[in-house]
Design a protein around this motif. Structure first.
Motif, mmCIF file in Angstrom:
data_model
loop_
_atom_site.group_PDB
_atom_site.id
_atom_site.type_symbol
_atom_site.label_atom_id
_atom_site.label_comp_id
_atom_site.label_asym_id
_atom_site.label_seq_id
_atom_site.Cartn_x
_atom_site.Cartn_y
_atom_site.Cartn_z
ATOM 1 N N ALA A 176 16.438 -6.664 45.768
ATOM 2 C CA ALA A 176 17.726 -6.826 46.454
ATOM 3 C C ALA A 176 18.746 -5.887 45.804
ATOM 4 O O ALA A 176 18.795 -5.770 44.575
ATOM 5 C CB ALA A 176 18.207 -8.271 46.368
ATOM 6 N N LEU A 177 19.558 -5.234 46.621
ATOM 7 C CA LEU A 177 20.540 -4.274 46.127
ATOM 8 C C LEU A 177 21.931 -4.918 46.175
ATOM 9 O O LEU A 177 22.416 -5.288 47.243
ATOM 10 C CB LEU A 177 20.510 -3.003 46.980
ATOM 11 C CG LEU A 177 21.313 -1.803 46.469
ATOM 12 C CD1 LEU A 177 20.831 -1.381 45.081
ATOM 13 C CD2 LEU A 177 21.188 -0.638 47.441
ATOM 14 N N ILE A 178 22.544 -5.061 44.999
ATOM 15 C CA ILE A 178 23.808 -5.793 44.887
ATOM 16 C C ILE A 178 24.903 -4.866 44.371
ATOM 17 O O ILE A 178 24.703 -4.124 43.404
ATOM 18 C CB ILE A 178 23.648 -7.004 43.943
ATOM 19 C CG1 ILE A 178 22.578 -7.959 44.501
ATOM 20 C CG2 ILE A 178 24.972 -7.727 43.747
ATOM 21 C CD1 ILE A 178 22.248 -9.112 43.579
ATOM 22 N N LEU A 179 26.052 -4.904 45.016
ATOM 23 C CA LEU A 179 27.221 -4.153 44.573
ATOM 24 C C LEU A 179 28.437 -5.069 44.625
ATOM 25 O O LEU A 179 28.779 -5.600 45.688
ATOM 26 C CB LEU A 179 27.449 -2.923 45.464
ATOM 27 C CG LEU A 179 28.717 -2.097 45.141
ATOM 28 C CD1 LEU A 179 28.600 -1.497 43.744
ATOM 29 C CD2 LEU A 179 28.899 -0.987 46.176
ATOM 30 N N LYS A 180 29.040 -5.270 43.439
ATOM 31 C CA LYS A 180 30.220 -6.128 43.315
ATOM 32 C C LYS A 180 29.915 -7.516 43.869
ATOM 33 O O LYS A 180 28.809 -7.979 43.831
ATOM 34 C CB LYS A 180 31.420 -5.486 44.013
ATOM 35 C CG LYS A 180 31.823 -4.136 43.414
ATOM 36 C CD LYS A 180 33.037 -3.559 44.120
ATOM 37 C CE LYS A 180 33.423 -2.227 43.498
ATOM 38 N NZ LYS A 180 34.598 -1.611 44.171
ATOM 39 N N GLY A 181 30.911 -8.176 44.422
ATOM 40 C CA GLY A 181 30.695 -9.496 45.005
ATOM 41 C C GLY A 181 30.541 -10.570 43.947
ATOM 42 O O GLY A 181 30.607 -10.338 42.739
ATOM 43 N N GLU A 182 30.338 -11.820 44.416
ATOM 44 C CA GLU A 182 30.172 -12.954 43.510
ATOM 45 C C GLU A 182 29.108 -13.895 44.052
ATOM 46 O O GLU A 182 28.956 -14.068 45.257
ATOM 47 C CB GLU A 182 31.496 -13.701 43.335
ATOM 48 C CG GLU A 182 32.110 -14.230 44.622
ATOM 49 C CD GLU A 182 33.471 -14.873 44.405
ATOM 50 O OE1 GLU A 182 33.770 -15.857 45.115
ATOM 51 O OE2 GLU A 182 34.208 -14.406 43.522
ATOM 52 N N PHE A 183 28.366 -14.518 43.117
ATOM 53 C CA PHE A 183 27.296 -15.457 43.456
ATOM 54 C C PHE A 183 27.418 -16.616 42.472
ATOM 55 O O PHE A 183 26.876 -16.563 41.354
ATOM 56 C CB PHE A 183 25.925 -14.781 43.356
ATOM 57 C CG PHE A 183 25.784 -13.562 44.232
ATOM 58 C CD1 PHE A 183 25.289 -13.681 45.521
ATOM 59 C CD2 PHE A 183 26.150 -12.298 43.779
ATOM 60 C CE1 PHE A 183 25.170 -12.574 46.333
ATOM 61 C CE2 PHE A 183 26.033 -11.182 44.585
ATOM 62 C CZ PHE A 183 25.546 -11.318 45.863
ATOM 63 N N ILE A 184 28.127 -17.651 42.867
ATOM 64 C CA ILE A 184 28.484 -18.754 41.971
ATOM 65 C C ILE A 184 27.829 -20.043 42.460
ATOM 66 O O ILE A 184 27.863 -20.350 43.661
ATOM 67 C CB ILE A 184 30.016 -18.945 41.917
ATOM 68 C CG1 ILE A 184 30.722 -17.619 41.616
ATOM 69 C CG2 ILE A 184 30.376 -20.000 40.884
ATOM 70 C CD1 ILE A 184 30.375 -16.997 40.301
ATOM 71 N N ASN A 185 27.230 -20.802 41.538
ATOM 72 C CA ASN A 185 26.629 -22.076 41.944
ATOM 73 C C ASN A 185 27.653 -23.198 41.893
ATOM 74 O O ASN A 185 28.830 -22.981 41.580
ATOM 75 C CB ASN A 185 25.395 -22.390 41.096
ATOM 76 C CG ASN A 185 25.749 -22.789 39.660
ATOM 77 O OD1 ASN A 185 26.917 -22.843 39.278
ATOM 78 N ND2 ASN A 185 24.732 -23.063 38.865
ATOM 79 N N GLN A 186 27.203 -24.415 42.185
ATOM 80 C CA GLN A 186 28.135 -25.539 42.290
ATOM 81 C C GLN A 186 28.752 -25.938 40.951
ATOM 82 O O GLN A 186 29.755 -26.626 40.919
ATOM 83 C CB GLN A 186 27.426 -26.731 42.918
ATOM 84 C CG GLN A 186 27.106 -26.529 44.396
ATOM 85 C CD GLN A 186 26.447 -27.736 45.026
ATOM 86 O OE1 GLN A 186 25.627 -28.399 44.419
ATOM 87 N NE2 GLN A 186 26.817 -28.024 46.267
ATOM 88 N N SER A 187 28.123 -25.482 39.864
ATOM 89 C CA SER A 187 28.674 -25.771 38.534
ATOM 90 C C SER A 187 29.601 -24.678 38.049
ATOM 91 O O SER A 187 30.088 -24.722 36.921
ATOM 92 C CB SER A 187 27.524 -25.944 37.529
ATOM 93 O OG SER A 187 26.664 -26.995 37.918
ATOM 94 N N GLY A 188 29.826 -23.678 38.893
ATOM 95 C CA GLY A 188 30.716 -22.585 38.526
ATOM 96 C C GLY A 188 30.046 -21.483 37.740
ATOM 97 O O GLY A 188 30.718 -20.582 37.230
ATOM 98 N N LEU A 189 28.711 -21.537 37.613
ATOM 99 C CA LEU A 189 27.981 -20.533 36.844
ATOM 100 C C LEU A 189 27.662 -19.324 37.708
ATOM 101 O O LEU A 189 27.335 -19.449 38.890
ATOM 102 C CB LEU A 189 26.692 -21.124 36.286
ATOM 103 C CG LEU A 189 26.860 -22.318 35.324
ATOM 104 C CD1 LEU A 189 25.492 -22.849 34.916
ATOM 105 C CD2 LEU A 189 27.663 -21.902 34.095
ATOM 106 N N ASP A 190 27.753 -18.146 37.105
ATOM 107 C CA ASP A 190 27.438 -16.891 37.797
ATOM 108 C C ASP A 190 25.919 -16.747 37.895
ATOM 109 O O ASP A 190 25.209 -16.768 36.879
ATOM 110 C CB ASP A 190 28.039 -15.715 37.031
ATOM 111 C CG ASP A 190 27.990 -14.426 37.842
ATOM 112 O OD1 ASP A 190 27.195 -14.355 38.794
ATOM 113 O OD2 ASP A 190 28.741 -13.493 37.516
ATOM 114 N N LEU A 191 25.398 -16.612 39.115
ATOM 115 C CA LEU A 191 23.954 -16.533 39.333
ATOM 116 C C LEU A 191 23.423 -15.104 39.302
ATOM 117 O O LEU A 191 22.255 -14.880 39.622
ATOM 118 C CB LEU A 191 23.595 -17.182 40.676
ATOM 119 C CG LEU A 191 23.855 -18.682 40.789
ATOM 120 C CD1 LEU A 191 23.455 -19.182 42.167
ATOM 121 C CD2 LEU A 191 23.111 -19.455 39.716
#
Length: 860
Positions: A827-842
């Motif tokens: 998967a190719l990722i640029l910037k953005g955010e991926f946060i779970n329900q506990s506030g942790l960065d995935l």
């Protein structure tokens, strides 16, 4: 409604409030008070009339000079065209007539020179000269040639006119049709709108719209994005939206039909906007039954599926439809609709579950997810630029301890209830498949347990152990499975027991060893029946014939030997190869044996005569695997030259060479019906081949390292693959879509096997872990579920694939998962955010799964 107050008071006001007026827009002083409309929405009668007249005057509808000018121009053009065409037609007709008249005149001139009544004595000198040239010369031949050239040119002229006239007529019709379509648009808009009754039942709503074409949805979305629309209903409902309908003219012939379908879309969107499908999370347990019923109803209707896809994409445009679009995506995932390699740019999804969704290769740039369960989602090869994903859910694996060292072999009992595993921790463990609990630990070996194998009746287990360098533990153990006790120790080999195999009736075990010998063991008595000596180097492969009477063996001494099981005598020594014999395989009828060698060749042998039938050359690298098709008519071979060859056994000729892999092929497997061949390679890919045509049907990408083993389910619908990337993949053979990724290993996967009914897959790994998978749910076996019954059936053969694996330092584990496994390889990722329900960065999870972060690439 006739107002009683109008009898006493004249109408003095007009109501222009935006509603369906109960007073028919006509108000008197008294009924205006009762009507209850804001005074700002009422206009005195005379003023309203003046306003209407001024509007008409300002619109310049009475000025017809431009219309008159254009009408006259059209009439003049048509008149000139008619005159011009008439003149051309007359000139063409006259010239064609002149040519045909000339030909007929010349033909007649020859007949006029002479006939039956001609008196040659009275002919003039000139006529006689012409007749002599006709008789002795080439006058007629020359004329015929010239006449034919005239006719040919006339034919070409006719064809030219015919082609261009047809094209002219067709273009003319298209022009007329375009003009008529404008008339139809206006007339349709003037017709009374269809009366649509709001529906509570989603299935009725979807059925109403199932005849709308996918192309209409695509065009609507295209126009909405171009016009930067944020309210689809307001845009589609405009009565004067001529440009919108004109944009469809070149795509659709029936404009009236288009209008009706657009009206249907408007009606359903209005309906669904206020429906609970657009208010609540339909993926929750509360809606499980309605969701299942709805899925069963719509899964066969492409038109409904197209509308649901439209709802998903509509979330990127109109916020009022985010929840119904989210529920729609949940339905598509649940119905396993193929949504790979599609664009979901800027979609907004919230409050739903996408568990197990296959989004391979999709574009999610600019997408927004909120409170979405992405457990088991396949994001391999996706593009994830500037995403805003928050409150995400991902389920984790449950792990149980097992062996303390590398697992070299596993085998499922014939009834599918028990699994045996042999390990470098020198133990054999017996596992209850239904509960996942260890039933017994069989100790007795003092070196690596290289191979385990159940007898056909499942009551006996054989194990082979030892080291290539020798030792006191180079023996075969025979174990009572029910009691968990060793009932016999088959001593005899002095070096590692590389492979063991039961005869078809389960009465005999054959073992091949690095001590150059093969031994046959009586399973009842535990006594060695025979020691088959003859090979002068390692025995690399052994195989029973289908009737169990003959054993074939291949060795690094470059020979193949055939052994009579009853007498223990060597029946034949088959010499053909000039290097190690890597593989031997009997045909289904037992009459033919195929062998593959390091010398890059394949030999076919007549078992009854003990003679070589053919030598098949075609590979440029070691042939390490040979396999017969189920009907026995085709042989396939795989080689380190990166190719697969299909051979016609009747002619002994190569049918086709399957090129496509760019690294050595590690595994090949026929589908049960023999129509499809699967190949796995060190290039990380799997390819499906049509055996009849030799054409590649599909390329299955997903693994990130060598594909080691392949196995079709008994019905041929699922292909399982294992890889040194530490994963098992399940593939839908018909669509080429990855159904699941069975994760949880620390090292390369070596062995996979389906049960007979195809419901269960067993796997083992270099890390010593054993995995049992329920194929129907695509989940690992749940350990402590008391209601979990009858998942497993008998496996196809009691002998599971055996591999000699290197010793690993990692502690092995048995991993049990109740959920599908999340994957994001490539998967190719640029910037953005991926946060779970506990506030942790995935993002760290994405990195672990093999995602690529463009920021890192740009920094480099």
């Amino acid at each position: 409604m006739n107002c009683t107050y109008h009898i006493r008071n004249p109408i003095s006001l007009i109501c222009k409030a935006p509603h369906k007026c109960k007073c028919q827009r006509k108000l008197c002083v008294e009924c205006q008070y009762i009507h209850g409309v804001d005074f700002r929405h009422t206009i005195p009668l005379t003023i309203f009339q003046e306003m209407a007249m001024k509007k008409l005057k300002d619109s310049k509808l009475y000025e017809t000079s431009e219309l008159t000018k254009q009408t006259m121009a059209f009439k003049s053009l048509l008149s000139q065209t008619e005159s011009m065409l008439k003149k051309i037609w007359e000139e063409l007709s006259q010239s064609i007539k002149q040519i045909y008249d000339m030909i007929e005149k010349e033909n007649q001139s020859f007949f006029n020179l002479i006939n039956e009544n001609t008196n040659l004595a009275e002919c003039s000198y000139t006529d006689l000269e012409k007749i002599i040239k006709i008789v002795d010369g080439t006058t007629l031949n020359d004329w015929n040639a010239q006449k034919n050239s005239f006719i040919t040119e006339l034919d070409k002229t006719k064809n030219w006119w015919e082609y261009h006239l047809k094209a002219f007529v067709q273009k003319s019709k298209e022009g007329i049709q375009q003009i008529m379509s404008l008339i139809k648009i206006q007339s349709n808009q003037e017709e009374e709108s269809e009366v649509y009754q709001m529906k509570e039942d989603l299935s009725e709503m979807f059925t109403y719209i199932q005849d709308v074409d996918e192309s209409i949805y695509q065009k609507i979305l295209q126009i909405l994005r171009r016009e930067k629309v944020s309210d689809i209903l307001a845009f589609l409902s405009k009565n004067n939206n001529h440009q919108f309908y004109e944009s469809f003219i070149n795509n659709l012939e029936n404009t009236s039909d288009l209008q009706k379908k657009i009206k249907k879309i408007i009606n359903v969107l209005r309906n669904i906007q206020d429906h609970q499908f657009n208010q609540v999370d339909y993926s929750s347990d509360n809606y499980e039954k309605p969701r299942e019923d709805l899925s069963k109803m719509i899964v066969e209707y492409k038109g409904i599926i197209d509308f649901i896809k439209f709802l998903v994409l509509l979330t990127s445009i109109d916020v009022k439809f985010i929840q119904c679009g989210s529920n729609g995506l949940n339905l598509l995932v649940g119905m396993k609709i193929d949504i790979r390699n599609q664009s979901f740019e800027n979609i907004r999804i919230k409050n739903t579950s996408l568990i197990g969704g296959n989004f391979f290769g999709c574009n999610f740039n600019g997408s927004e997810f909120d409170n979405v369960d992405i457990s088991g989602v396949n994001l391999n090869g996706t593009i994830l630029f500037n995403c805003k994903w928050k409150n995400l859910k991902i389920h984790e694996l449950k792990k149980l301890d097992g062996h303390s060292s590398c697992v070299r072999s596993v085998c499922i009992s014939p009834d599918g209830n028990t699994l045996a595993s042999g390990s470098d921790d020198k133990s054999i463990r017996i596992w209850d498949i239904k509960t996942g609990q260890q039933k017994a630990k069989l100790d007795g070996h003092i070196l690596n347990v290289n191979s385990v194998c159940f007898s056909p009746d499942g009551n006996t287990l054989a194990s082979g152990s030892g080291s290539p360098f020798g030792g006191s533990d180079c023996f075969i153990g025979i174990w009572d499975v029910k009691r968990g006790q060793q009932i016999a120790k088959l001593d005899g080999h002095i070096l590692s027991v590389n492979q063991i195999c039961f005869s078809p009736d389960g009465s005999i075990i054959a073992s091949g060893s690095s001590d150059k010998s093969i031994r046959l063991w009586d399973i009842k008595t535990g006594q060695q029946k025979a020691k088959l000596d003859g090979h002068t180097s390692y025995v690399m492969s052994v195989c029973f014939s289908p009737n169990g009477n003959t054993l074939a063996s291949g060795s690094s001494d470059k020979s193949i030997r055939l052994w009579d099981i009853k007498t223990g005598q060597q029946k034949a020594k088959l010499d053909c190869h000039s290097d190690y014999v890597r593989a031997v395989c009997f045909s289904p009828d037992g009459n033919t044996l195929a062998s593959g060698s390091y010398d890059k060749s394949i030999c076919l042998w007549d078992i009854k005569k003990g003679l070589q039938k053919a030598k098949l050359d075609g590979h440029s690298g070691t042939v390490y695997s040979v396999c017969f098709s189920p009907d026995g008519n085709t042989l396939t071979s795989a080689s380190y030259d990166n190719s697969i060859c299909l051979w016609d056994l009747k002619t002994g000729k190569q049918k086709v060479k399957l090129d496509g892999h760019n690294e050595p092929i590690r595994s090949i497997c026929f589908s049960p019906n023999g129509n499809t061949l699967a190949s796995g390679s060190s290039d990380n890919s799997i390819r499906l081949w049509d055996v009849k045509t030799g054409q590649q049907k599909a390329k299955l990408d997903g693994h990130t390292s060598s594909v080691i083993s392949l196995c079709f389910s008994p019905d041929g619908n699922i292909l399982a693959s294992s890889s040194s990337d530490n994963s098992i993949h399940l593939w839908d053979v018909k669509t080429g879509q990855q159904k699941a990724k069975l994760d949880g290993y620390n090292n390369a996967l070596q062995s996979i096997c389906f049960s007979v009914d195809g419901n269960t897959l067993a796997t083992c790994s270099e890390d010593g872990s054993i995995h049992l998978w329920d194929i129907n749910t695509r989940k690992q076996i749940q350990i402590m579920d008391k209601t979990y019954k009858n998942i497993f059936a008998q496996f196809k053969t009691p002998l599971f694939q055996n591999y000699l694996l290197p010793v690993m330092a990692n502690k092995p584990i048995l991993i049990i998962s109740q959920q599908a496994l999340f994957q994001a390889q490539g998967a190719l990722i640029l910037k953005g955010e991926f946060i779970n329900q506990s506030g942790l960065d995935l993002k760290t999870v994405f990195k672990q799964k093999g995602s690529c972060f463009s920021e890192t690439l740009f920094q480099k």
